[in-house]
Each structure stands twice: as structure tokens, then as C-alpha cells.
Design an enzyme around this catalytic site. Structure first.
Site, short mmCIF file in Angstrom:
data_model
loop_
_atom_site.label_atom_id
_atom_site.label_comp_id
_atom_site.label_asym_id
_atom_site.label_seq_id
_atom_site.Cartn_x
_atom_site.Cartn_y
_atom_site.Cartn_z
N CYS A 1 0.73 -1.28 -0.22
CA CYS A 1 -0.03 0.06 0.10
C CYS A 1 0.87 1.21 0.02
CB CYS A 1 -1.03 0.11 1.21
SG CYS A 1 -1.84 -1.42 1.58
N ARG B 1 1.59 1.62 -5.94
CA ARG B 1 1.64 0.83 -4.71
C ARG B 1 0.45 0.09 -4.58
NH1 ARG B 1 6.22 1.08 -2.36
NH2 ARG B 1 5.21 0.03 -0.36
N TRP C 1 -3.89 -1.55 -1.13
CA TRP C 1 -4.01 -2.60 -2.07
C TRP C 1 -4.31 -3.90 -1.16
CZ3 TRP C 1 -3.56 -4.34 -6.80
CH2 TRP C 1 -3.38 -5.52 -7.36
N ASN D 1 0.78 -0.23 5.94
CA ASN D 1 1.26 -1.08 4.69
C ASN D 1 1.89 -2.34 5.18
OD1 ASN D 1 2.38 -1.96 2.39
ND2 ASN D 1 3.95 -0.58 2.42
N GLU E 1 8.87 -21.42 -18.52
CA GLU E 1 8.71 -19.86 -18.02
C GLU E 1 9.70 -19.18 -18.41
OE1 GLU E 1 6.41 -18.35 -16.82
OE2 GLU E 1 7.18 -16.58 -16.01
N LYS F 1 9.18 -15.77 -20.82
CA LYS F 1 9.27 -14.34 -20.59
C LYS F 1 10.07 -13.55 -21.79
CE LYS F 1 7.59 -13.34 -17.93
NZ LYS F 1 6.43 -14.41 -17.05
N GLU G 1 7.81 -12.96 -24.86
CA GLU G 1 6.72 -11.97 -24.59
C GLU G 1 7.44 -10.46 -24.52
OE1 GLU G 1 4.22 -12.15 -20.97
OE2 GLU G 1 5.84 -12.62 -19.82
N HIS H 1 14.18 -35.97 -29.53
CA HIS H 1 13.07 -36.42 -30.50
C HIS H 1 12.43 -35.44 -31.58
CE1 HIS H 1 12.81 -39.93 -27.69
NE2 HIS H 1 13.24 -39.10 -26.76
N LYS I 1 -2.23 -6.89 -19.55
CA LYS I 1 -1.87 -7.46 -18.18
C LYS I 1 -2.91 -8.49 -17.56
CE LYS I 1 0.05 -7.73 -14.44
NZ LYS I 1 1.66 -8.52 -14.40
C1 F6R Z 1 3.02 -13.60 -18.69
C2 F6R Z 1 2.01 -13.56 -18.02
C3 F6R Z 1 0.66 -14.17 -18.43
C4 F6R Z 1 -0.37 -14.47 -17.32
C5 F6R Z 1 -1.61 -15.19 -17.87
C6 F6R Z 1 -2.55 -15.38 -16.56
O1 F6R Z 1 4.13 -12.96 -18.08
O2 F6R Z 1 1.82 -12.77 -17.37
O3 F6R Z 1 0.88 -15.44 -19.06
O4 F6R Z 1 0.44 -15.20 -16.55
O5 F6R Z 1 -2.68 -14.24 -18.61
O6 F6R Z 1 -2.92 -14.42 -15.87
P1 F6R Z 1 -3.31 -14.36 -14.36
O7 F6R Z 1 -2.53 -15.08 -13.51
O8 F6R Z 1 -3.81 -13.04 -14.01
O9 F6R Z 1 -4.44 -15.45 -14.65
#
Ligand code: F6R
Length: 602
Positions: free
Chosen positions: A2, A27, A74, A100, A477, A481, A484, A500, A597
């Protein structure tokens, strides 16, 4: 996470506070509130919503007084609504405070205060602090003494801003494991969670350390030890940041800031879940049929969860991409099924649809979520929060590692309930997990060398990430990263799969990131790395063993740890590598093209 801002001076406090809150909105932004004092009376306005909205609706800028505190929330305990918004007060409404952090022993304290006749208005852990100070005031000579006595009874992390109506000139700010900094002006003093909140007025700052508190007035400030009340000598520093830099705490991007926040976030995730994980594990233990559903990075966390559950608790959950689960598993879900949904936002359309389907078929649903009060928490029967704080960068970083911390705790607890693993081993794993934030700090030191490595790789068009066992999801993962934010094609796969098919793609200079911690398949990994080397691949090894250095072109030296803890710590260099490659290629890692996001449509 927060945001807190406090002000004492000659300006209308509400103006300074509203501006400060706007700058701290990164925050937290689910609710906000302000307390000011005028003529010995406290004025409080607060509510759920964004600061701009609330400023108009609640008339923040009409609040009287030249001393006050603001908070942007938050949520961690209690859904975001008007009542749970800060500030919170005691029964007399003379003490108001904002917070916070997380108070771990708040329910114990609340019971103690209820017995003594206090009545509570909100569901928050914060309100208990105001009542506890009120209680201590009955047997203390000064407010400061009561505050100290009360705060010494708290377990957890906190940054607090406190105002007492009967003291006309001062504000208190306390820090333990949550940030707090003073701003020293001429005839005015500020305090905040972060410098940008007051940088417009002063660049002279004093950083508080853990278990310290500050008493500030218009033209004085003093920092004292919470334990003893003795003054501490502090240095006034000048920050050279611009406002924009300061919002990101000096980091060029939110993503980098969030990568660096991970040791703190993982610590909060662990502290905030001690009791909740126990209850959740008891529930999971009742089910033989367990699914984990999620998308993207959260899905990778689910895959790590599978390894943890099977290795520790002999339970093999089926991990499904939520968009597939909805259409493929309808017939097998029933009242004997438990579905664990992992979603940082709690708003991902496919994950929500999978959860709703599970509920409709009578299954029990447990959610692992970052955003308090989000849709997923309303659908789920039980929710565990990751306590990572808001994540602004589109690429998930700290929300991923906190999901992993929660899943690790859950698997350990499940193994305890089911009696499937040796107690000594489980205790050593708990110890290891508690040291994970330190290990993350250690690997963050590779930042500069990873940037150097990225310089040599920025022109590459394909990357491969390989691992075995619990490192397979880490490889997936790492590749995600990179894809994207750097827009480089990347594949993550189990190292055993290489020959394979994918091996055909390896040629001179193709980067292969080999995630190879000590563990039961380390020797096998060495073999897979050799296969890639023989095709001319450029090997970037991540591991703790010397032998790995011999087969790697570049070794990212990792500290030793239990193999089951590696997904959390090894995520950090992979995030940094992707980040640097994105920046070197001229991309904005905070806002990658074509991505949002949270994906609220199917
Ligand atoms: C990758 C990323 C996305 C999320 C996905 C699920 O860096 O952020 O692949 O992980 O869209 O999002 P949540 O976790 O919000 O359901």
C-alpha cells in the site's frame, strides 16, 4: 503493498496528501483515505475506488487542517470496500492510523481486544493496531509509550502512519519490513512509503530502518528505536532522481523494479500464509482427484505445483490450461474433485470459466490469487493470497515466484497432513524455504553479468530452454518471458525431448539455456547439454555444480539449495536475461506489444 503519505506544515495537508497518493498509486489502487486534524478534531474520508474518483466523490480537497496522513490501499485482509479502506480508528476515534504490510497475529490480538470490550468496524488487521494502542494508553503515561508497547506486540511487517487528536503538532511513522522515508523541508516535514510522494517539495530524505519510528512536527523530526524509545542518529541524504525515475524507485522500468522486489514479496507471501496454508492442506488431503487450472505464467506455477505435490505428498494433480479444462474435463469433474485455480489477477476469463464449471459440477475450488476481492476470490470456496503487491509490468515476475512460494508451503503442509514424507526432511525444506529470499538477493547480483551476456545475444532469433523434473516448468517460464518481451522466438522443453525432434533446429551459435541444479537428474542433464554442444549450440548453464561450468559457454553460478526450491530462485536470472534482451532490442518490457496485463476475454 500500500502507499502512505503524511504531512505537517503550513500548506493545506489535503493538497499535499492527494498529490502524494496519486504518485503512490502504483503501490495499490483499490481504495484510499485521508485523515487530517484541525482544532484538535480528526476528519476522516475514505472509500473504495481510484484516487481521482474519490477526490471528487468524497471531497478530499476540502478537508481542513495542516497535518494529516493519506493511504492508498492494496487489500491484504478484508475485501476492498469503504469500511476496510484506511485510515482506521480506535473506539474513541482519537487515534487514526494507516498501514502497509501484514500483521500475522492479528486474530489473536483481536480476540484479546474483543474480550476487553473493544468493538471493530472493519475486517482489517490494521484496525486492531488502533485499538491495541487505545488499550495500552490506559496504563501508559504518554501516547508515544502506549504506541511503542502496542507495536512491540505485533508480529509481521508494517509501515504505519499514526495521528493522535490530543497531541496538536505531531505525527508518528513506524517501520518494520515495509518501506518508509521522511522528507525534510523548511517548516514542513513529510513521510511516505516512497520518495516520489513528496519529491516535488523536498529532495532531502531520511530512510527509516526496521524497528524504528519517527516523530515528526512542522520543523523537527527524530527517529527512535521501537524496542527502547532511544533516539537513533540518522543521516539526511539528498536524492537526485527525477519524479519519473522516483516513481519506479530509480529503476528504468516497473518490470525491473518488480524483479528486485521479489525477496520482499516472497517473504510476505510466506508470512501471510502460515495459518491459511494449514487449512487449505487439510482440505486438499480429503480429495484424491485434484486438478490445477491456470493460464500462462500461472500455468507454469501450476506445473511446478505438480512436481511438488507428487514428490512430497504422493498426489499427482492434473495440471490443465484453463481454456482446455473447460471443454475437455467436464465429464470427470464431480463432488469428489478439488480444483486449484492459480491466477494473479483473479480476472482471467478462461480461469474464471474453469472455476465456474468446477463449481457447477459440485467440485471444491481453491484459488491462489494476488488481487484481493477479485472475481476468482468470489467464486472460490477458499483463497490463498500471494501478497506480492500490485504488479504493473505486463510480464509476471513477483506474482509468479510468490505463487511458487505458496505452492511449496502447501505441498509441505499436505505431506505433513498425509504423512508422506520424512519429518526431518520437511523441516529442512521449511528452513530452506525461509532462506529463499536471501538466495534471491544473492542471484540478483548477477544482474550486471546477465546484461553483458544479453549484449552478445541480442541479435539471435531462436532460443531453447531445457530442464528436467522440476526444472521443466522453469524452462517453459524462461522461454515465455523471453518471447513476450523481447519478441525472440523461444522454446522451453524437457531436456529428454531434445533428441526426439527439436535437436534438428540446433546449429552453430543457437543459445541453449540449460537449467541444471543439483538433483536426481543432474548427470542426465549433462548428457543433454553435451548433445546440444556437439551441434554447436551456445550453452548458458544455470546451476550450482562445477561440472556444469565445464560444459557451458557461460555459467550462471547459482547457490546450492534443495532441488524443489530451485523454481523460485532460478526464475530470477531468467527474468533478468529476458528483461535485458528486451531493452537492448529497443522494446518497452513494461508494455509488450499485443499483450494485456489481464486477459478478460476468452
Ligand atoms: C506472462 C503473463 C501471463 C499471465 C496469464 C494469466 O508473463 O503474465 O501469461 O500469467 O495471462 O494471468 P493471471 O495469473 O492473472 O490469471
Amino acid at each position: 503493498m500500500c502507499g502512505i503519505i503524511g504531512y505537517v506544515g503550513d500548506r493545506p495537508a489535503c493538497e499535499v496528501i492527494v498529490k502524494g497518493l496519486k504518485r503512490l498509486e502504483y503501490r495499490g489502487y483499490d481504495s484510499a483515505g485521508i485523515v487530517t486534524e484541525d482544532g484538535g478534531k480528526l476528519f476522516i474520508r475514505k472509500g473504495a475506488g481510484k484516487i481521482d474518483e474519490l477526490t471528487g466523490k468524497l471531497g478530499f480537497l476540502e478537508m481542513p487542517g495542516r497535518r494529516g496522513i493519506g493511504h492508498t490501499r492494496w487489500a491484504t485482509h478484508g475485501v476492498p470496500n469503504d469500511i476496510n479502506a484506511h485510515p482506521h480508528t480506535d473506539c474513541t476515534r482519537k487515534i487514526a492510523l494507516v498501514h502497509n504490510g501484514i500483521i500475522e497475529n492479528f486474530s489473536e490480538i483481536r480476540d484479546y481486544l474483543l474480550e476487553r470490550g473493544h468493538s471493530f468496524r472493519s475486517d482489517t488487521d490494521t484496525e486492531t493496531i488502533a485499538h491495541l494502542i487505545e488499550e495500552e494508553l490506559k496504563s501508559s503515561e504518554t501516547f508515544e509509550e502506549a504506541m511503542r508497547k502496542a507495536l512491540l506486540r505485533l508480529k509481521g511487517s508494517f509501515a504505519l502512519g499514526i495521528i493522535y487528536a490530543d497531541e496538536p503538532d505531531r505525527l508518528y511513522f513506524v517501520r518494520n519490513e515495509s518501506p518508509l522515508v521522511l522528507g525534510i523541508g523548511k517548516g514542513e516535514t513529510f513521510a511516505a512509503s516512497d520518495v516520489p510522494a513528496f519529491l516535488e517539495y523536498t529532495n532531502k530524505v531520511v530512510f527509516l530502518d526496521d524497528m524504528e519510528y519517527a516523530v515528526i512536527t512542522r520543523d523537527s523530526w527524530v527517529v527512535k528505536k521501537l524496542e527502547t524509545g532511544e533516539p537513533v542518529e540518522k543521516e539526511v541524504q539528498e536524492v537526485e532522481w527525477t519524479l519519473e525515475m522516483a516513481e519506479k524507485a530509480g529503476y528504468p522500468h516497473f518490470m525491473l523494479k518488480e524483479i528486485y522486489e521479489q525477496p520482499r514479496a516472497v517473504r510476505d507471501a510466506m508470512h501471510g500464509n502460515v495459518d491459511a496454508v494449514r487449512k487449505a492442506a487439510e482440505e486438499i488431503a480429503r480429495y484424491e482427484k485434484v486438478f490445477i487450472v491456470a493460464m500462462g505464467t500461472s500455468y507454469h506455477a501450476g506445473l511446478v505445483g505438480k512436481y511438488l505435490f507428487q514428490r512430497l505428498a504422493n498426489r499427482v494433480p492434473i495440471v490443465e490450461d484453463a481454456s482446455e479444462f473447460r471443454y475437455e474435463f467436464e465429464n470427470v469433474i464431480d463432488e469428489d474433485t478439488l480444483v486449484i485455480a492459480i491466477t494473479q489477477s483473479g480476472e482471467t476469463a478462461d480461469t474464471l470459466a474453469a472455476m465456474k464449471l468446477a463449481k457447477r459440477k459440485g467440485a471444491k475450488v481453491l484459488a491462489i490469487v494476488n488481487v484481493v476481492g477479485s472475481m476468482a476470490t468470489r467464486i472460490a470456496d477458499l483463497t490463498l493470497y500471494t501478497h506480492a503487491g500490485p504488479e504493473i509490468g505486463v510480464a509476471a515476475t513477483k506474482t509468479y515466484t510468490t505463487q511458487l512460494a505458496v505452492l511449496t508451503m502447501l505441498a509441505i503442509e499436505l505431506a505433513r497432513v498425509l504423512g508422506t514424507a520424512d519429518d526431518g526432511y520437511l523441516s529442512s525444506l521449511v528452513d530452506g524455504l525461509s532462506r529463499v529470499p536471501e538466495l534471491m538477493e544473492e542471484v540478483l547480483k548477477h544482474d550486471a553479468s546477465l546484461r553483458e551476456l544479453a549484449e552478445g545475444l541480442a541479435g539471435k532469433s531462436d532460443f531453447f530452454y531445457i530442464g528436467r523434473g522440476v526444472s521443466v516448468p522453469t524452462a517453459l517460464e524462461g522461454a515465455l518471458k523471453l518471447k513476450e518481451i523481447s519478441y525472440i522466438h523461444a522454446e522451453g522443453l524437457s531436456a529428454g525431448e531434445l533428441k526426439h525432434g527439436p535437436l534438428a533446429l540446433l546449429e552453430e551459435g543457437v543459445p541453449v539455456v540449460a537449467i541444471a541444479p543439483s538433483g536426481k537428474t543432474f548427470e542426465k542433464m549433462l548428457g543433454n547439454i553435451e548433445e546440444s554442444r556437439a551441434r554447436g549450440a551456445f550453452i548458458i548453464g544455470l546451476g550450482d555444480r562445477e561440472e556444469l561450468g565445464r560444459v557451458s559457454d557461460v555459467l550462471v553460478q547459482m547457490p546450492p539449495m534443495d532441488e524443489l526450491l530451485t523454481p523460485i530462485v532460478y526464475a530470477v536470472p531468467l527474468q533478468l536475461l529476458a528483461y535485458h534482451l528486451a531493452v537492448l532490442r529497443g522494446n518497452d518490457p513494461d508494455k509488450p506489444r499485443n499483450l494485456a496485463k489481464s486477459v478478460t476475454v476468452e
